[in-house]
Write a protein that holds these residues in place. Structure first.
Motif, PDB file in Angstrom:
ATOM      1  N   MET A  69      -2.512   0.160 -15.458  1.00 20.51           N
ATOM      2  CA  MET A  69      -2.898  -0.288 -16.796  1.00 20.51           C
ATOM      3  C   MET A  69      -2.769   0.817 -17.841  1.00 20.51           C
ATOM      4  N   CYS A  70      -2.949   2.069 -17.434  1.00 20.44           N
ATOM      5  CA  CYS A  70      -2.924   3.180 -18.391  1.00 20.44           C
ATOM      6  C   CYS A  70      -1.520   3.693 -18.688  1.00 20.44           C
ATOM      7  N   THR A  71      -0.586   3.447 -17.825  1.00 21.82           N
ATOM      8  CA  THR A  71       0.773   3.957 -18.008  1.00 21.82           C
ATOM      9  C   THR A  71       1.737   2.811 -18.262  1.00 21.82           C
ATOM     10  N   GLN A  72       2.903   3.133 -18.695  1.00 18.56           N
ATOM     11  CA  GLN A  72       3.955   2.143 -18.939  1.00 18.56           C
ATOM     12  C   GLN A  72       4.992   2.199 -17.822  1.00 18.56           C
ATOM     13  N   LEU A  73       4.517   2.357 -16.598  1.00 18.40           N
ATOM     14  CA  LEU A  73       5.420   2.468 -15.460  1.00 18.40           C
ATOM     15  C   LEU A  73       5.926   1.093 -15.043  1.00 18.40           C
ATOM     16  N   HIS A  74       7.076   1.073 -14.393  1.00 16.64           N
ATOM     17  CA  HIS A  74       7.675  -0.171 -13.917  1.00 16.64           C
ATOM     18  C   HIS A  74       6.785  -0.762 -12.826  1.00 16.64           C
ATOM     19  N   MET A  75       6.260  -1.986 -13.043  1.00 24.61           N
ATOM     20  CA  MET A  75       5.254  -2.556 -12.162  1.00 24.61           C
ATOM     21  C   MET A  75       5.757  -2.782 -10.734  1.00 24.61           C
ATOM     22  N   ARG A  76       6.964  -3.280 -10.583  1.00 23.73           N
ATOM     23  CA  ARG A  76       7.466  -3.572  -9.236  1.00 23.73           C
ATOM     24  C   ARG A  76       7.643  -2.291  -8.425  1.00 23.73           C
ATOM     25  N   ARG A  77       8.208  -1.280  -9.021  1.00 22.30           N
ATOM     26  CA  ARG A  77       8.397   0.001  -8.329  1.00 22.30           C
ATOM     27  C   ARG A  77       7.044   0.648  -8.020  1.00 22.30           C
ATOM     28  N   PHE A  78       6.147   0.613  -8.995  1.00 19.87           N
ATOM     29  CA  PHE A  78       4.820   1.205  -8.829  1.00 19.87           C
ATOM     30  C   PHE A  78       4.041   0.503  -7.709  1.00 19.87           C
ATOM     31  N   THR A  79       4.092  -0.822  -7.671  1.00 18.69           N
ATOM     32  CA  THR A  79       3.388  -1.581  -6.633  1.00 18.69           C
ATOM     33  C   THR A  79       3.928  -1.242  -5.252  1.00 18.69           C
ATOM     34  N   SER A  80       5.237  -1.133  -5.138  1.00 18.32           N
ATOM     35  CA  SER A  80       5.826  -0.773  -3.846  1.00 18.32           C
ATOM     36  C   SER A  80       5.385   0.616  -3.408  1.00 18.32           C
ATOM     37  N   CYS A  81       5.401   1.568  -4.323  1.00 18.10           N
ATOM     38  CA  CYS A  81       5.000   2.948  -3.989  1.00 18.10           C
ATOM     39  C   CYS A  81       3.535   3.023  -3.588  1.00 18.10           C
ATOM     40  N   LYS A  82       2.693   2.355  -4.338  1.00 16.35           N
ATOM     41  CA  LYS A  82       1.261   2.404  -4.051  1.00 16.35           C
ATOM     42  C   LYS A  82       0.906   1.661  -2.767  1.00 16.35           C
ATOM     43  N   THR A  83       1.612   0.595  -2.454  1.00 11.20           N
ATOM     44  CA  THR A  83       1.354  -0.121  -1.204  1.00 11.20           C
ATOM     45  C   THR A  83       1.742   0.737  -0.005  1.00 11.20           C
ATOM     46  N   ILE A  84       2.887   1.380  -0.101  1.00  8.11           N
ATOM     47  CA  ILE A  84       3.318   2.278   0.986  1.00  8.11           C
ATOM     48  C   ILE A  84       2.303   3.406   1.160  1.00  8.11           C
ATOM     49  N   SER A  85       1.865   3.999   0.057  1.00 11.05           N
ATOM     50  CA  SER A  85       0.923   5.119   0.161  1.00 11.05           C
ATOM     51  C   SER A  85      -0.479   4.656   0.578  1.00 11.05           C
ATOM     52  N   LEU A  86      -0.866   3.408   0.257  1.00 10.91           N
ATOM     53  CA  LEU A  86      -2.142   2.865   0.717  1.00 10.91           C
ATOM     54  C   LEU A  86      -2.152   2.751   2.236  1.00 10.91           C
ATOM     55  N   TYR A  87      -1.081   2.208   2.795  1.00  8.13           N
ATOM     56  CA  TYR A  87      -0.990   2.088   4.250  1.00  8.13           C
ATOM     57  C   TYR A  87      -0.858   3.469   4.905  1.00  8.13           C
ATOM     58  N   PHE A  88      -0.198   4.394   4.237  1.00 10.06           N
ATOM     59  CA  PHE A  88      -0.122   5.761   4.745  1.00 10.06           C
ATOM     60  C   PHE A  88      -1.511   6.384   4.797  1.00 10.06           C
ATOM     61  N   LEU A  89      -2.299   6.169   3.747  1.00  9.99           N
ATOM     62  CA  LEU A  89      -3.653   6.720   3.699  1.00  9.99           C
ATOM     63  C   LEU A  89      -4.480   6.201   4.872  1.00  9.99           C
ATOM     64  N   GLY A  90      -4.429   4.898   5.111  1.00  5.10           N
ATOM     65  CA  GLY A  90      -5.187   4.333   6.232  1.00  5.10           C
ATOM     66  C   GLY A  90      -4.717   4.854   7.573  1.00  5.10           C
ATOM     67  N   ALA A  91      -3.414   4.873   7.774  1.00  7.00           N
ATOM     68  CA  ALA A  91      -2.871   5.330   9.057  1.00  7.00           C
ATOM     69  C   ALA A  91      -3.143   6.822   9.276  1.00  7.00           C
ATOM     70  N   ALA A  92      -2.996   7.629   8.233  1.00  6.27           N
ATOM     71  CA  ALA A  92      -3.231   9.069   8.366  1.00  6.27           C
ATOM     72  C   ALA A  92      -4.696   9.357   8.650  1.00  6.27           C
ATOM     73  N   TYR A  93      -5.590   8.675   7.959  1.00  8.31           N
ATOM     74  CA  TYR A  93      -7.014   8.927   8.181  1.00  8.31           C
ATOM     75  C   TYR A  93      -7.432   8.507   9.590  1.00  8.31           C
ATOM     76  N   ILE A  94      -7.005   7.323   9.999  1.00  5.35           N
ATOM     77  CA  ILE A  94      -7.355   6.857  11.342  1.00  5.35           C
ATOM     78  C   ILE A  94      -6.738   7.768  12.400  1.00  5.35           C
ATOM     79  N   GLY A  95      -5.478   8.156  12.213  1.00  3.19           N
ATOM     80  CA  GLY A  95      -4.813   9.036  13.174  1.00  3.19           C
ATOM     81  C   GLY A  95      -5.474  10.397  13.297  1.00  3.19           C
ATOM     82  N   LEU A  96      -5.780  11.024  12.165  1.00  4.86           N
ATOM     83  CA  LEU A  96      -6.433  12.342  12.214  1.00  4.86           C
ATOM     84  C   LEU A  96      -7.850  12.248  12.766  1.00  4.86           C
ATOM     85  N   SER A  97      -8.547  11.167  12.441  1.00  2.00           N
ATOM     86  CA  SER A  97      -9.903  11.005  12.969  1.00  2.00           C
ATOM     87  C   SER A  97      -9.887  10.792  14.479  1.00  2.00           C
ATOM     88  N   LEU A  98      -8.923  10.041  14.969  1.00  2.00           N
ATOM     89  CA  LEU A  98      -8.805   9.871  16.423  1.00  2.00           C
ATOM     90  C   LEU A  98      -8.387  11.170  17.097  1.00  2.00           C
TER      91      LEU A  98
END
Length: 191
Positions: A69-98
């Motif tokens: 909402m604060c930036t004028q970034l391309h929504m489709r590209r931004f959504t793809s990047c953030k979805t990939i990094s969201l799943y990375f965050l979950g996988a990395a946290y679970i992996g390091l915690s295990l």
């Protein structure tokens, strides 16, 4: 770098701090709410790896919406990047915690995983990959995330990711449980 790019860098850096502060608040939300539905859905109901991961993922997703909402970034590209990094965050946290054990979960693991996910999203957005074509699968994965997010706390699978290291139980811990008996049961459980 243009004005929007500088704002994006600033928001990505501020996002790390926002997610970690929200993690501290959300880790105590269940107790603050007295165990009601808001605390169950948005807080940490036990000390399992999933519950500690959950309180990182929601603030990350919320901050991503603020960034969009604060930036004028391309929504489709931004959504793809953030979805990939969201799943990375979950996988990395679970992996390091295990890897380091459920009892050794710390703010350090959360900070590293959060920072890496923000760096990943920034790098992906500024890369030459054609990520806007990944928008439909990204939207599907976001809906899948919400389904998993809201169903795994009340109905957790029985595995190490969802196991509370203190009580040895999965999911919501009953209010009047004999923790001593649960710990002894966990210590002497043989199957």
């Amino acid at each position: 770098m243009n004005k929007t790019g500088k704002l994006f860098v600033l928001l990505e850096a501020a996002g790390i701090i926002f997610v970690l502060i929200c993690r501290l608040f959300m880790s105590n939300l269940y107790a603050l709410c007295g165990g009601n539905l808001v605390g169950v859905m948005f807080g940490s109901v036990n000390k399992s790896i999933w519950e500690n991961c959950k309180i990182l993922l929601l603030p990350y997703l919320f901050w991503s919406l603020i960034e969009l909402m604060c930036t004028q970034l391309h929504m489709r590209r931004f959504t793809s990047c953030k979805t990939i990094s969201l799943y990375f965050l979950g996988a990395a946290y679970i992996g390091l915690s295990l890897l380091f054990g459920a009892k050794n979960q710390s703010v350090f693991i959360a900070a590293i995983c959060t920072a890496l996910s923000f760096v990943l999203s920034f790098a992906l957005y500024n890369s030459k990959f054609d990520l806007q074509n990944l928008f439909p699968p990204s939207v599907f994965l976001l809906f899948l995330f919400w389904a998993v997010y809201f169903s795994f706390t009340p109905f957790p699978p029985e595995n190490a990711v969802f196991l509370d290291p203190v009580s040895g139980l999965c999911g919501i811990i009953p209010a009047h449980i004999d923790l001593g008996a649960a710990v002894l049961d966990t210590m002497y459980y043989f199957s």
